[in-house]
Design a protein around this motif. Structure first.
Motif, PDB file in Angstrom:
ATOM      1  N   ILE A   1       0.837  -1.199   0.000  1.00 26.07           N
ATOM      2  CA  ILE A   1       0.000   0.000   0.000  1.00 26.07           C
ATOM      3  C   ILE A   1       0.872   1.249   0.000  1.00 26.07           C
ATOM      4  CG2 ILE A   1      -1.795   1.299   1.232  1.00 26.07           C
ATOM      5  CD1 ILE A   1      -2.813  -1.410   0.237  1.00 26.07           C
ATOM      6  N   VAL A   2       0.579   2.149  -0.937  1.00 26.94           N
ATOM      7  CA  VAL A   2       1.270   3.425  -1.060  1.00 26.94           C
ATOM      8  C   VAL A   2       0.475   4.523  -0.366  1.00 26.94           C
ATOM      9  CG1 VAL A   2       2.065   5.170  -2.729  1.00 26.94           C
ATOM     10  CG2 VAL A   2       2.358   2.735  -3.225  1.00 26.94           C
ATOM     11  N   LEU A   3      -0.856   4.458  -0.501  1.00 24.88           N
ATOM     12  CA  LEU A   3      -1.729   5.498   0.034  1.00 24.88           C
ATOM     13  C   LEU A   3      -3.126   4.921   0.169  1.00 24.88           C
ATOM     14  CD1 LEU A   3      -2.027   8.599   0.687  1.00 24.88           C
ATOM     15  CD2 LEU A   3      -2.603   8.903  -1.713  1.00 24.88           C
ATOM     16  N   GLU A   4      -3.816   5.317   1.218  1.00 30.94           N
ATOM     17  CA  GLU A   4      -5.213   4.941   1.393  1.00 30.94           C
ATOM     18  C   GLU A   4      -5.944   6.133   1.971  1.00 30.94           C
ATOM     19  OE1 GLU A   4      -8.101   1.536   3.412  1.00 30.94           O
ATOM     20  OE2 GLU A   4      -5.936   1.397   3.690  1.00 30.94           O
ATOM     21  N   ASN A   5      -7.154   6.364   1.473  1.00 35.94           N
ATOM     22  CA  ASN A   5      -8.001   7.425   2.003  1.00 35.94           C
ATOM     23  C   ASN A   5      -9.454   6.928   1.988  1.00 35.94           C
ATOM     24  OD1 ASN A   5      -8.905   7.818  -0.702  1.00 35.94           O
ATOM     25  ND2 ASN A   5      -7.253   9.276  -1.075  1.00 35.94           N
ATOM     26  N   ASP A   6     -10.402   7.822   2.190  1.00 32.88           N
ATOM     27  CA  ASP A   6     -11.808   7.416   2.258  1.00 32.88           C
ATOM     28  C   ASP A   6     -12.335   6.853   0.943  1.00 32.88           C
ATOM     29  OD1 ASP A   6     -11.931   8.182   4.903  1.00 32.88           O
ATOM     30  OD2 ASP A   6     -12.842  10.135   4.479  1.00 32.88           O
ATOM     31  N   GLU A   7     -11.776   7.290  -0.179  1.00 33.81           N
ATOM     32  CA  GLU A   7     -12.286   6.913  -1.490  1.00 33.81           C
ATOM     33  C   GLU A   7     -11.549   5.759  -2.159  1.00 33.81           C
ATOM     34  OE1 GLU A   7     -14.927   8.063  -3.176  1.00 33.81           O
ATOM     35  OE2 GLU A   7     -15.473   9.468  -1.606  1.00 33.81           O
ATOM     36  N   ALA A   8     -10.237   5.642  -1.883  1.00 33.64           N
ATOM     37  CA  ALA A   8      -9.419   4.743  -2.700  1.00 33.64           C
ATOM     38  C   ALA A   8      -8.270   4.131  -1.916  1.00 33.64           C
ATOM     39  CB  ALA A   8      -8.869   5.518  -3.900  1.00 33.64           C
ATOM     40  N   VAL A   9      -7.715   3.088  -2.528  1.00 29.04           N
ATOM     41  CA  VAL A   9      -6.491   2.453  -2.045  1.00 29.04           C
ATOM     42  C   VAL A   9      -5.520   2.429  -3.223  1.00 29.04           C
ATOM     43  CG1 VAL A   9      -5.453   0.322  -1.154  1.00 29.04           C
ATOM     44  CG2 VAL A   9      -7.747   0.998  -0.409  1.00 29.04           C
ATOM     45  N   ALA A  10      -4.275   2.799  -2.964  1.00 27.69           N
ATOM     46  CA  ALA A  10      -3.231   2.780  -3.997  1.00 27.69           C
ATOM     47  C   ALA A  10      -2.138   1.815  -3.545  1.00 27.69           C
ATOM     48  CB  ALA A  10      -2.664   4.178  -4.199  1.00 27.69           C
ATOM     49  N   PHE A  11      -1.729   0.938  -4.456  1.00 26.06           N
ATOM     50  CA  PHE A  11      -0.700  -0.048  -4.128  1.00 26.06           C
ATOM     51  C   PHE A  11       0.155  -0.334  -5.354  1.00 26.06           C
ATOM     52  CE2 PHE A  11      -4.650  -2.155  -5.215  1.00 26.06           C
ATOM     53  CZ  PHE A  11      -4.281  -3.136  -6.112  1.00 26.06           C
ATOM     54  N   ARG A  12       1.362  -0.810  -5.096  1.00 26.25           N
ATOM     55  CA  ARG A  12       2.300  -1.095  -6.180  1.00 26.25           C
ATOM     56  C   ARG A  12       1.849  -2.310  -6.987  1.00 26.25           C
ATOM     57  NH1 ARG A  12       5.848   2.668  -5.580  1.00 26.25           N
ATOM     58  NH2 ARG A  12       6.381   3.345  -3.479  1.00 26.25           N
ATOM     59  N   ASP A  13       1.955  -2.196  -8.305  1.00 25.20           N
ATOM     60  CA  ASP A  13       1.615  -3.287  -9.207  1.00 25.20           C
ATOM     61  C   ASP A  13       2.633  -4.413  -9.031  1.00 25.20           C
ATOM     62  OD1 ASP A  13       1.475  -4.872 -11.773  1.00 25.20           O
ATOM     63  OD2 ASP A  13      -0.059  -3.371 -12.202  1.00 25.20           O
ATOM     64  N   ILE A  14       2.158  -5.648  -9.013  1.00 23.53           N
ATOM     65  CA  ILE A  14       3.078  -6.782  -8.836  1.00 23.53           C
ATOM     66  C   ILE A  14       3.853  -7.108 -10.111  1.00 23.53           C
ATOM     67  CG2 ILE A  14       1.776  -7.800  -6.926  1.00 23.53           C
ATOM     68  CD1 ILE A  14       0.710  -9.891  -8.949  1.00 23.53           C
ATOM     69  N   ASN A  15       3.447  -6.515 -11.236  1.00 24.01           N
ATOM     70  CA  ASN A  15       4.142  -6.706 -12.509  1.00 24.01           C
ATOM     71  C   ASN A  15       4.386  -5.325 -13.127  1.00 24.01           C
ATOM     72  OD1 ASN A  15       5.240  -7.904 -14.785  1.00 24.01           O
ATOM     73  ND2 ASN A  15       3.253  -8.191 -15.761  1.00 24.01           N
ATOM     74  N   PRO A  16       5.295  -4.547 -12.532  1.00 21.45           N
ATOM     75  CA  PRO A  16       5.442  -3.142 -12.957  1.00 21.45           C
ATOM     76  C   PRO A  16       5.929  -2.995 -14.395  1.00 21.45           C
ATOM     77  CG  PRO A  16       7.196  -3.749 -11.426  1.00 21.45           C
ATOM     78  CD  PRO A  16       6.226  -4.899 -11.465  1.00 21.45           C
TER      79      PRO A  16
ATOM     80  N   THR B   1      -7.969  12.064  -7.824  1.00 23.91           N
ATOM     81  CA  THR B   1      -7.325  12.867  -6.774  1.00 23.91           C
ATOM     82  C   THR B   1      -6.246  12.048  -6.073  1.00 23.91           C
ATOM     83  OG1 THR B   1      -9.344  14.150  -6.450  1.00 23.91           O
ATOM     84  CG2 THR B   1      -7.750  14.168  -4.652  1.00 23.91           C
ATOM     85  N   THR B   2      -6.563  10.803  -5.786  1.00 20.77           N
ATOM     86  CA  THR B   2      -5.589   9.913  -5.151  1.00 20.77           C
ATOM     87  C   THR B   2      -4.399   9.674  -6.068  1.00 20.77           C
ATOM     88  OG1 THR B   2      -7.361   8.869  -3.885  1.00 20.77           O
ATOM     89  CG2 THR B   2      -5.275   7.656  -4.052  1.00 20.77           C
ATOM     90  N   ALA B   3      -4.643   9.500  -7.368  1.00 23.46           N
ATOM     91  CA  ALA B   3      -3.551   9.306  -8.325  1.00 23.46           C
ATOM     92  C   ALA B   3      -2.608  10.501  -8.317  1.00 23.46           C
ATOM     93  CB  ALA B   3      -4.108   9.074  -9.728  1.00 23.46           C
ATOM     94  N   ALA B   4      -3.148  11.703  -8.256  1.00 26.60           N
ATOM     95  CA  ALA B   4      -2.306  12.902  -8.204  1.00 26.60           C
ATOM     96  C   ALA B   4      -1.484  12.933  -6.917  1.00 26.60           C
ATOM     97  CB  ALA B   4      -3.163  14.161  -8.318  1.00 26.60           C
ATOM     98  N   GLU B   5      -2.073  12.518  -5.816  1.00 25.83           N
ATOM     99  CA  GLU B   5      -1.339  12.452  -4.545  1.00 25.83           C
ATOM    100  C   GLU B   5      -0.232  11.409  -4.609  1.00 25.83           C
ATOM    101  OE1 GLU B   5      -3.959  11.998  -1.158  1.00 25.83           O
ATOM    102  OE2 GLU B   5      -5.395  13.405  -2.031  1.00 25.83           O
ATOM    103  N   VAL B   6      -0.522  10.276  -5.215  1.00 22.29           N
ATOM    104  CA  VAL B   6       0.492   9.225  -5.380  1.00 22.29           C
ATOM    105  C   VAL B   6       1.647   9.749  -6.222  1.00 22.29           C
ATOM    106  CG1 VAL B   6       0.963   7.011  -6.515  1.00 22.29           C
ATOM    107  CG2 VAL B   6      -1.043   7.258  -5.043  1.00 22.29           C
ATOM    108  N   ALA B   7       1.340  10.357  -7.356  1.00 18.93           N
ATOM    109  CA  ALA B   7       2.391  10.882  -8.230  1.00 18.93           C
ATOM    110  C   ALA B   7       3.261  11.886  -7.491  1.00 18.93           C
ATOM    111  CB  ALA B   7       1.772  11.511  -9.481  1.00 18.93           C
ATOM    112  N   ALA B   8       2.655  12.794  -6.758  1.00 16.59           N
ATOM    113  CA  ALA B   8       3.421  13.785  -5.995  1.00 16.59           C
ATOM    114  C   ALA B   8       4.285  13.097  -4.943  1.00 16.59           C
ATOM    115  CB  ALA B   8       2.483  14.793  -5.344  1.00 16.59           C
ATOM    116  N   GLY B   9       3.719  12.116  -4.263  1.00 14.28           N
ATOM    117  CA  GLY B   9       4.467  11.390  -3.235  1.00 14.28           C
ATOM    118  C   GLY B   9       5.624  10.583  -3.789  1.00 14.28           C
ATOM    119  N   GLU B  10       5.499  10.174  -5.044  1.00 16.99           N
ATOM    120  CA  GLU B  10       6.554   9.408  -5.709  1.00 16.99           C
ATOM    121  C   GLU B  10       7.554  10.331  -6.408  1.00 16.99           C
ATOM    122  OE1 GLU B  10       6.882   5.815  -5.889  1.00 16.99           O
ATOM    123  OE2 GLU B  10       5.480   5.964  -4.217  1.00 16.99           O
TER     124      GLU B  10
END
Length: 116
Positions: free
Chosen positions: A22-37, A70-79
């Protein structure tokens, strides 16, 4: 709209029944690393509600779709990504293998156009 499909892998990740990086979780979504990047950064962002694809998510839960972006934008910024690709695959014919809407956040390498 069903909030959860008991047979869905991504619903099980949302519920904490299946582990994921898990990279990020909020009320709307969960973001996690792909197992086959497919790129140095490849994170999946999934809504917490179950819909089989992006079109159904937009139709049945537009606020959840907005939350995914919105979560995708937060993930990108965090990465540390200023430039990134955000991709939904809809249907088996274009590579969707888990039928729970999910957005791929890809970055850290050059991408050719057109994709595919």
């Amino acid at each position: 709209m069903s909030d959860r499909d008991p047979d869905c892998l991504f619903c099980k990740i949302v519920a904490g029944e299946v582990p994921a990086d898990i990279v990020l979780e909020n009320d709307e979504a969960v973001a996690f690393r792909d197992i086959n990047p497919q790129a140095p950064t490849h994170v999946l962002v999934i809504p917490k509600v179950h819909q089989p694809n992006a079109a159904e998510l937009a139709r049945n839960a537009p606020d959840a779709l907005a939350g995914v972006f919105t979560t995708a934008a937060e993930v990108a910024a965090g990465e540390g990504l200023e430039d990134y690709r955000a991709v939904f695959n809809t249907g088996a014919g274009v590579g969707q293998t888990v039928f729970h809407a999910h957005l791929h956040v890809l970055g850290g390498r050059d991408f050719a156009w057109p994709p595919g």
